[in-house]
Design an enzyme around this catalytic site. Structure first.
Site, PDB file in Angstrom:
ATOM      1  N   GLU A 134      46.480  29.466  98.784  1.00  6.29           N
ATOM      2  CA  GLU A 134      45.925  28.592  97.747  1.00  6.29           C
ATOM      3  C   GLU A 134      44.700  27.911  98.348  1.00  6.29           C
ATOM      4  O   GLU A 134      44.802  27.264  99.393  1.00  6.29           O
ATOM      5  CB  GLU A 134      46.966  27.559  97.315  1.00  6.29           C
ATOM      6  CG  GLU A 134      46.523  26.723  96.135  1.00  6.29           C
ATOM      7  CD  GLU A 134      47.594  25.733  95.687  1.00  6.29           C
ATOM      8  OE1 GLU A 134      47.318  24.955  94.752  1.00  6.29           O
ATOM      9  OE2 GLU A 134      48.687  25.721  96.284  1.00  6.29           O
ATOM     10  N   ARG A 144      58.963  31.253 109.397  1.00  5.23           N
ATOM     11  CA  ARG A 144      57.643  30.683 109.565  1.00  5.23           C
ATOM     12  C   ARG A 144      57.442  30.242 111.014  1.00  5.23           C
ATOM     13  O   ARG A 144      58.398  30.080 111.771  1.00  5.23           O
ATOM     14  CB  ARG A 144      57.434  29.511 108.601  1.00  5.23           C
ATOM     15  CG  ARG A 144      58.251  28.283 108.921  1.00  5.23           C
ATOM     16  CD  ARG A 144      58.190  27.252 107.803  1.00  5.23           C
ATOM     17  NE  ARG A 144      56.828  26.814 107.568  1.00  5.23           N
ATOM     18  CZ  ARG A 144      56.476  26.061 106.531  1.00  5.23           C
ATOM     19  NH1 ARG A 144      57.375  25.707 105.634  1.00  5.23           N
ATOM     20  NH2 ARG A 144      55.232  25.669 106.385  1.00  5.23           N
ATOM     21  N   LYS A 187      48.916  19.416 104.797  1.00  4.32           N
ATOM     22  CA  LYS A 187      47.543  19.131 104.332  1.00  4.32           C
ATOM     23  C   LYS A 187      47.395  17.668 103.945  1.00  4.32           C
ATOM     24  O   LYS A 187      46.360  17.053 104.181  1.00  4.32           O
ATOM     25  CB  LYS A 187      47.196  20.047 103.156  1.00  4.32           C
ATOM     26  CG  LYS A 187      46.964  21.489 103.542  1.00  4.32           C
ATOM     27  CD  LYS A 187      46.415  22.300 102.392  1.00  4.32           C
ATOM     28  CE  LYS A 187      47.426  22.534 101.297  1.00  4.32           C
ATOM     29  NZ  LYS A 187      48.477  23.502 101.681  1.00  4.32           N
TER      30      LYS A 187
END
Length: 703
Positions: free
Chosen positions: A76, A338, A348
């Site tokens: 994204e 992950r 973020k």
């Protein structure tokens, strides 16, 4: 009778020993003869192991062994990629490449309020820097027309409806009560709307008839499924029981609670489609459909998306893009662990707080501080980022902020590429080679388990990678001038020095040795110590790449600071040998030596080794910042071989940098006895700025 009295006697033990020797010799000669009679064979080295055809990834391919493997990396574009994305990029591109397939770079640009062009550019740069070239660069927004058509088709198939519930009503329908407890789930009052009415309402959404939050297109999944539908009965057959167990799992999965497909957004302007649309599709609706439209064979993602896999398959089944219960048609989603690097901040939202600063305790800024990047509405499924146990809605964030300290918190770092961060742009700026990151990812392996590792483990991988790939130079961080008083003013030796003693291919260069030298402050002590093996008054020390040692005869101090600023010494074959050798840089105008520079030494940003555990809602994280996270040395001196290193970068010529994806950070070298360094982007003509990539291995016995 003959006599044998003159012959020497041999013991039985000695005779057995001689017999064994003779037998061994005969066996050796026989083997040699047999070997000579056989045709010669060539010893070929074993083929390197392909990490993308091993373990978990092998199992994924075996589940769907298609001839044309097609994957995608779908970020994204609402922020900079971090170190965890290095694994996602490597897995998706590497898996496809290993099987002779291709990988798309797809921007999931369905939220116009969050996306900026700078993120698109940075993401493309990072993919290429890591050494991968996308088969295609695609955008979810390219499919907006098709996605809208499929949304209408879903309504016609009675698989979607328009909902007007408020956020509180949605929560209540999902079983979340006002007192924090959980009750039964139930569909909203709009669930049973007829197709024509839903279509009319959807057109009204599209044409601007509703404001944000007033209408949402929902998928008709399993929110309305009642417990009695999957309660088992003793008379149920094994097949019926399996069916009920499957239904129960779907009904109890929050991803299947009638997720949103389309919503009205506050900001309708999209960077690629302009003002054409007032409504935009959600991730849950867009992602799997775009995978199918792009003919993706293997949709590889991280384990937190595993609970979303039923919803992924449900929507494709509903639109005939997949066969129910089969991966034969359409994309197959599988999830790997992950990459988590402990001691880092990867969220973020939190990095934005570090870069931009924020104000806590004001409702107007609460969204920016604690919920920046969240969906406008509660009904969009969102996954917690690294270190965040549970996401908040903007309203909850505002309430939390009002309980804070009411203070303004300044930025803690220079920018998103500050080398103290673990964004990919920051790691690149620090000087970490792309090949080191890829090797780090693959050495950890690709499995279902999350790859939790510490920052010092990452540093060790980077250090090992640099050790064999970059040249070596002498560099003095904190210089003290040394004058060799027994040499004439014009004394000059040119010493031939290898760029890497272990790798002749890197070549050699000449460095001047003159009357005036500079050594590092750490290599001198005003008062000698028997356990200190470097320079001190009356003490000798060797110099790297120089024939004879030097001995300190005197020193002087700066009257203002009290620091030693000059040393006088003697040099030559008559000087006693020292017990160690130190690095140095000589002054020679003819050689443009020394090269003057500024060096930045980066240390952990926080004192707490687990910064995600700090108080981020109320700004407490700022109190834990490490005051020594950045240490600057303004008067660094580098030997003249630096110019060769700079002109012949990148070091090493691997991954994307081998194909020209370079900047200042590709100028890397080892400062002997000091650290690994790279050129910073702040460098310009006449000004050299260095970043420490990683320290050298610690030598606890060094004196």
């Amino acid at each position: 009778m003959a006599s044998n009295e003159g012959e020497p006697k041999i013991s039985k033990r000695a005779a057995e020993k001689e017999a064994k020797k003779a037998a061994a010799k005969a066996s050796k000669e026989k083997a040699k003869a047999e070997s000579a009679s056989k045709p010669a064979t060539t010893n070929t080295p074993a083929a390197p192991v392909d990490p993308f055809r091993q373990g978990w990834l092998k199992g994924v391919y075996d589940e769907k062994p298609v001839k044309e493997v097609h994957t995608r990396f779908p970020p994204e574009p609402n922020g900079y990629l971090h170190i965890g994305h290095a694994k996602a990029i490597t897995v998706n591109f590497g898996f496809a490449r290993s099987h002779g397939g291709v990988c798309n770079l797809r921007f999931d640009d369905t939220n116009p309020s969050k996306e900026e062009e700078v993120y698109f550019t940075a993401i493309k740069d990072m993919v290429q820097w890591l050494g991968f070239e996308p088969h295609k660069i695609t955008y979810s927004s390219d499919e907006f027309d098709k996605l809208y058509e499929l949304a209408e088709e879903l309504i016609k198939r009675k698989k979607a409806y328009i909902c007007h519930c408020s956020s509180d009503e949605v929560k209540k329908g999902r079983g979340k009560l006002a007192n924090g407890e959980h009750g039964p789930r139930k569909a909203c009052a709009h669930w049973g709307r007829p197709v024509d009415e839903n279509m009319e309402e959807f057109l009204k959404m599209r044409d601007g008839g509703y404001k944000p939050g007033e209408a949402v297109l929902r998928m008709k999944q399993h929110l309305a499924t009642k417990a009695e539908e999957y309660e088992e009965d003793e008379t149920d057959s094994a097949e019926v029981k399996r069916g009920k167990e499957k239904l129960k799992a779907l009904a109890n999965n929050p991803a299947m609670w009638d997720a949103a497909a389309y919503r009205v957004t506050k900001n309708r302007h999209h960077h690629r489609t302009g003002d054409k649309w007032r409504i935009y599709p959600t991730y849950e609706f867009t992602h799997c459909i775009c995978d199918a439209l792009e003919n993706i064979s293997h949709s590889l993602c991280t384990v937190e998306f595993e609970t979303l896999r039923p919803a992924y398959n449900w929507l494709l089944d509903a639109l005939d893009m997949k066969f129910e219960g089969s991966d034969e048609k359409g994309p197959m989603q599988r999830e790997y662990g992950r990459l988590n690097v402990e001691g880092t901040i990867l969220s973020k939202r939190r990095i934005a707080m570090l870069v931009e600063g924020c104000t806590v305790g004001e409702a107007s800024t609460a969204s920016k501080c604690t919920a920046d990047g969240l969906a406008d509405e509660v009904d969009e499924l969102a996954l917690a980022e690294d270190g965040e146990e549970e996401l908040e809605t903007p309203a909850e964030a505002a309430k939390a902020a009002l309980n804070g300290t009411g203070r303004k918190i300044p930025p803690a770092v220079m920018s998103w590429d500050d080398p103290r961060l673990f964004t990919l742009v920051a790691l690149r700026r620090r000087g970490v080679p792309p090949g080191a990151l890829k090797k780090f990812v693959l050495d950890l392996g690709v499995t279902k388990a999350n790859g939790n590792t510490a920052t010092h483990t990452l540093d060790a991988h980077i250090r090992t990678y640099l050790e064999r790939t970059v040249p070596r130079l002498m560099l003095v961080l904190d210089p003290i001038k040394v004058t060799l008083t027994n040499l004439p003013d014009d004394y000059l030796e040119e010493r031939e020095v290898p760029f890497d003693p272990k790798d002749k291919k890197k070549g050699t260069h000449k460095v001047p040795f003159t009357k005036t030298l500079y050594i590092d402050r750490d290599d001198f002590r005003e008062e000698d110590d028997p356990d200190f093996f470097r320079l001190a008054p009356g003490k000798s020390v060797g110099l790297l790449n120089v024939e004879f040692p030097i001995r300190c005869t005197s020193f002087s101090k700066d009257p203002d600071t009290g620091n030693v600023n000059a040393i006088e010494a003697e040099y030559g074959k008559d000087v006693p040998a020292g017990k160690a050798r130190i690095h140095w840089v000589a002054s020679s105008a003819a050689h443009n030596s020394p090269v003057k520079a500024e060096a930045r030494i980066f240390n952990p940003l926080f004192k707490n080794p687990a910064p995600n555990s700090l108080d981020w809602k109320n700004g407490g994280y700022h109190d834990d910042l490490n005051p020594s996270s950045l240490v600057t040395y303004p008067n660094v001196m580098i030997e003249c071989g630096f110019e060769h290193v700079r002109q012949n970068a990148p070091w090493p010529k691997e991954e994307g940098e081998a194909n020209g994806v370079v900047d200042n950070s590709s100028v890397r070298f080892q400062g002997l006895r000091t650290a690994f360094f790279a050129l910073d982007k702040d460098s310009k003509e006449g000004k050299v700025v260095l970043n420490r990539i990683v320290s050298l291995k610690e030598d606890t016995g060094k004196k």
